[in-house]
Design a protein around this motif. Structure first.
Motif, PDB file in Angstrom:
ATOM      1  N   ALA A   1      40.934  18.236  40.064  1.00 49.44           N
ATOM      2  CA  ALA A   1      41.244  19.012  41.264  1.00 49.44           C
ATOM      3  C   ALA A   1      40.266  18.705  42.389  1.00 49.44           C
ATOM      4  O   ALA A   1      40.650  18.652  43.566  1.00 49.44           O
ATOM      5  CB  ALA A   1      41.220  20.511  40.940  1.00 49.44           C
TER       6      ALA A   1
ATOM      7  N   ARG B   1      41.381  15.324  43.840  1.00 44.80           N
ATOM      8  CA  ARG B   1      42.612  15.448  44.622  1.00 44.80           C
ATOM      9  C   ARG B   1      42.384  16.240  45.917  1.00 44.80           C
ATOM     10  O   ARG B   1      42.976  15.950  46.957  1.00 44.80           O
ATOM     11  CB  ARG B   1      43.701  16.129  43.785  1.00 44.80           C
ATOM     12  CG  ARG B   1      44.530  15.132  42.963  1.00 44.80           C
ATOM     13  CD  ARG B   1      45.422  14.326  43.888  1.00 44.80           C
ATOM     14  NE  ARG B   1      46.091  13.216  43.273  1.00 44.80           N
ATOM     15  CZ  ARG B   1      47.261  13.288  42.653  1.00 44.80           C
ATOM     16  NH1 ARG B   1      47.855  14.457  42.499  1.00 44.80           N
ATOM     17  NH2 ARG B   1      47.823  12.221  42.161  1.00 44.80           N
TER      18      ARG B   1
ATOM     19  N   ALA C   1      45.592  16.170  33.417  1.00 47.29           N
ATOM     20  CA  ALA C   1      45.394  17.600  33.681  1.00 47.29           C
ATOM     21  C   ALA C   1      45.915  18.464  32.540  1.00 47.29           C
ATOM     22  O   ALA C   1      45.495  19.618  32.396  1.00 47.29           O
ATOM     23  CB  ALA C   1      46.091  17.989  34.988  1.00 47.29           C
TER      24      ALA C   1
ATOM     25  N   GLU D   1      40.677  22.488  45.969  1.00 50.67           N
ATOM     26  CA  GLU D   1      40.723  22.484  44.515  1.00 50.67           C
ATOM     27  C   GLU D   1      41.601  23.613  43.999  1.00 50.67           C
ATOM     28  O   GLU D   1      42.332  23.451  43.025  1.00 50.67           O
ATOM     29  CB  GLU D   1      39.314  22.629  43.933  1.00 50.67           C
ATOM     30  CG  GLU D   1      38.361  21.519  44.323  1.00 50.67           C
ATOM     31  CD  GLU D   1      37.545  21.866  45.553  1.00 50.67           C
ATOM     32  OE1 GLU D   1      36.472  21.303  45.747  1.00 50.67           O
ATOM     33  OE2 GLU D   1      38.016  22.720  46.341  1.00 50.67           O
TER      34      GLU D   1
ATOM     35  N   VAL E   1      45.232  22.743  44.355  1.00 49.45           N
ATOM     36  CA  VAL E   1      45.663  21.768  43.345  1.00 49.45           C
ATOM     37  C   VAL E   1      45.805  22.427  41.984  1.00 49.45           C
ATOM     38  O   VAL E   1      46.792  22.227  41.277  1.00 49.45           O
ATOM     39  CB  VAL E   1      44.659  20.596  43.270  1.00 49.45           C
ATOM     40  CG1 VAL E   1      45.001  19.683  42.095  1.00 49.45           C
ATOM     41  CG2 VAL E   1      44.668  19.813  44.571  1.00 49.45           C
ATOM     42  N   LEU E   2      44.819  23.253  41.588  1.00 48.86           N
ATOM     43  CA  LEU E   2      44.902  23.928  40.304  1.00 48.86           C
ATOM     44  C   LEU E   2      46.118  24.843  40.233  1.00 48.86           C
ATOM     45  O   LEU E   2      46.802  24.921  39.215  1.00 48.86           O
ATOM     46  CB  LEU E   2      43.615  24.728  40.057  1.00 48.86           C
ATOM     47  CG  LEU E   2      42.386  23.904  39.681  1.00 48.86           C
ATOM     48  CD1 LEU E   2      41.130  24.753  39.755  1.00 48.86           C
ATOM     49  CD2 LEU E   2      42.542  23.332  38.284  1.00 48.86           C
TER      50      LEU E   2
END
Length: 536
Positions: free
Chosen positions: A186, A189, A219, A343, A346-347
């Motif tokens: 994350a 990204r 992931a 982050e 993304v998570l």
């Protein structure tokens, strides 16, 4: 730039960035491969052009060649760029080169020709000081063990998604935990949303078409044993978020109605944000916007999507209409301004598939609920207030006695939406609709006519003159609305309406009576609002 070690599944790669007299070697490798690497280097640049060496960690497969490089690189100003924890170990290779840490460089290195490298810490993947290097001009990500793997196919590039198997086995053994791996992915990204190629220090080089798939598969990977320093507050926060996301994933997997999932999900989100309220908005199969929260287990209809604001974060999950899915948005209202970290976004998106599954089940349950309650007549009803919509004017009943059309408009409604947000505005609108319905007969017709306008076609008290009866009814509606307590709605000011009324006259089209009521409403608002006006 490296060499093939026959029969060895652990193939290592070295990289050269050609930059004239300040060219750079990245992870030059071990004593087993350095001679072949040097032969390839001199095919591109003379050895006296090598000024920089980047070492992503201190393992011998990356750095054992420092001995040889000390002997063959002629320049006296060669420097090794690494993370400070790696430098503590790399000194034991007894190379003559000084070290400069990526921290001291400010996480950024610029060549004389303007090209930029950016460094990003990916702690504990698999070394405490592990980092990746991003070359922005070409969107290339250099890494060491992250994205690394075995290479049983003896190919330089990964060719299919099946090559993830070699990455999987390596990461299962070398990465400490899924949570740490998710946090690192994350972080990457979030910092580098555009990655064209991933060039790890061993395993396969990953081409553009496989980058996204490799991120996604990593992931989901269960791996390792969790080893983390709680003093690293940034990483600790990412791990808290990642752990919360995993618990939310578990909640979403339960056979529970979506509305009942909202409170435990809210509790998880409250662990890492000042959450006040949380809900889901989705486009249903009829093209309407539906909101699910802990109060509206079966979902309510909305006129518009919630817009982001200072304390409102709208997180749209991936997999939109372009991919054959409906739009799905998570709305987070916080007690104060809260910055959405890349982050976190993304998570959160990592659980999109589970969220979509839960929402789709909720939409199916909602459809069944509407069918069971005979509420599929959406062509004539407003989903937000439950009132009839304007189509009801086409079938409005005729009155034998005196009757009137009342046009009701919420005063300063735009300010309510702007100040408190559309969810509060929706609650205000529903409360006003309820007040209007309670002020007229059950047989009367109440319609949501526009955004904040409600129209009532009401039979009048035959015991008093029609003008007086219409005025009294309009004022009764005004007073009923004025008595609404705004506090439970989320607002701290009163709610008022202006009302325009027009008597229904024989042989006069209903559309004309509505126009007259609307004109009277305009006069009531022009006179100061919170009052009634009867059309002459």
């Amino acid at each position: 730039m490296g060499d093939v070690l026959v029969g060895d599944p652990f193939q290592c790669h070295a990289y050269l960035i050609e930059a004239g007299e300040e060219s750079m070697l990245i992870d030059p490798g071990s004593s087993l491969t350095i001679e072949a690497t040097l032969r390839k280097v001199v095919e591109v640049v003379p050895l006296d052009h090598i000024k920089w060496i980047v070492l992503h960690h201190s393992d011998p497969d990356v750095a054992d060649s420092l001995h040889r490089l000390s002997d063959v690189l002629p320049r006296s100003d060669v420097q090794v760029i690494t993370e400070w924890r790696s430098a503590l170990l790399l000194r034991h290779f007894a190379a003559r080169f000084p070290f400069v840490s990526i921290e001291d460089l400010g996480w950024r290195f610029t060549f004389a020709d303007g090209r930029v490298l950016e460094f990003l810490l990916t702690a504990y993947l698999h070394f405490p000081g592990a980092f990746v290097t991003y070359e922005r001009d070409h969107a290339v990500l250099f890494s060491a063990d992250l994205f690394g793997g075995f290479n049983r196919a003896n190919r330089l590039w990964a060719s299919t998604e099946a090559d993830f198997e070699d990455l999987r086995q390596f990461h299962e053994h070398y990465m400490p935990s899924r949570d740490i791996l998710m946090a690192g992915l994350a972080t990457i990204r979030g910092a580098f949303p555009l990655i064209d190629r991933v060039l790890p220090q061993h395993g396969y080089l990953i081409p553009h078409r496989l980058v996204s798939d490799m991120f996604d598969q990593l992931a989901k990977l269960e791996c390792g044993v969790m080893l983390i320093s709680q003093r690293d507050t940034h990483l600790a926060r990412l791990l808290t978020i990642a752990a919360g996301v995993r618990r939310i994933e578990d909640i979403l997997d339960l056979p529970t109605p979506l509305g009942e999932m909202v409170p435990p999900i809210s509790a998880e989100l409250s662990e890492f944000m000042p959450l006040e309220e949380f809900w889901v908005e989705v486009l249903d199969s009829h093209g309407g916007i539906v909101r699910f929260d802990e109060r509206e287990v079966t979902g309510i209809g909305l006129d518009r999507w919630t817009e982001p604001a200072d304390t409102v974060t709208v997180l749209e999950l991936p997999g939109g209409q372009a991919e054959g899915h409906t739009r799905l948005a998570i709305v987070l209202r916080t007690r104060q301004h809260w910055e959405l970290a890349p982050e976190f976004s993304v998570l959160f998106s990592m659980m999109a598939a589970r969220a979509r599954k839960a929402v789709e089940e909720a939409l199916r349950n909602r459809e069944a609920h509407l069918t069971a309650l005979h509420l599929r007549d959406e062509a004539t009803h407003d989903p937000l207030t439950g009132l009839l919509n304007r189509r009801a004017l086409l079938v409005a009943r005729q009155f034998a006695g005196d009757a009137a059309v009342l046009m009701i408009d919420i005063d300063h409604f735009k300010q309510v939406n702007d100040r408190y947000g559309h969810p509060v505005g929706d609650r205000v609108l529903r409360a006003v609709a309820d007040a209007v319905v309670s002020s007229v007969r059950r047989s009367d017709t109440v319609i949501r006519y526009g955004g904040e306008e409600i129209l009532a076609i009401a039979e009048l008290d035959p015991s008093v003159p029609a003008v007086d009866a219409a005025t009294a009814l309009a004022d009764r509606i005004r007073q009923s609305v004025a008595s609404i307590s705004a506090a439970p709605l989320g607002a701290d000011s009163s709610v008022t309406v202006s009302v325009g009324a027009a008597l229904i006259a024989p042989d006069t089209p209903l559309a004309e009576i509505v126009r007259r009521a609307d004109e009277a409403l305009y006069r009531a608002k022009s006179a100061g609002r919170n009052r009634v006006h009867l059309h002459d």
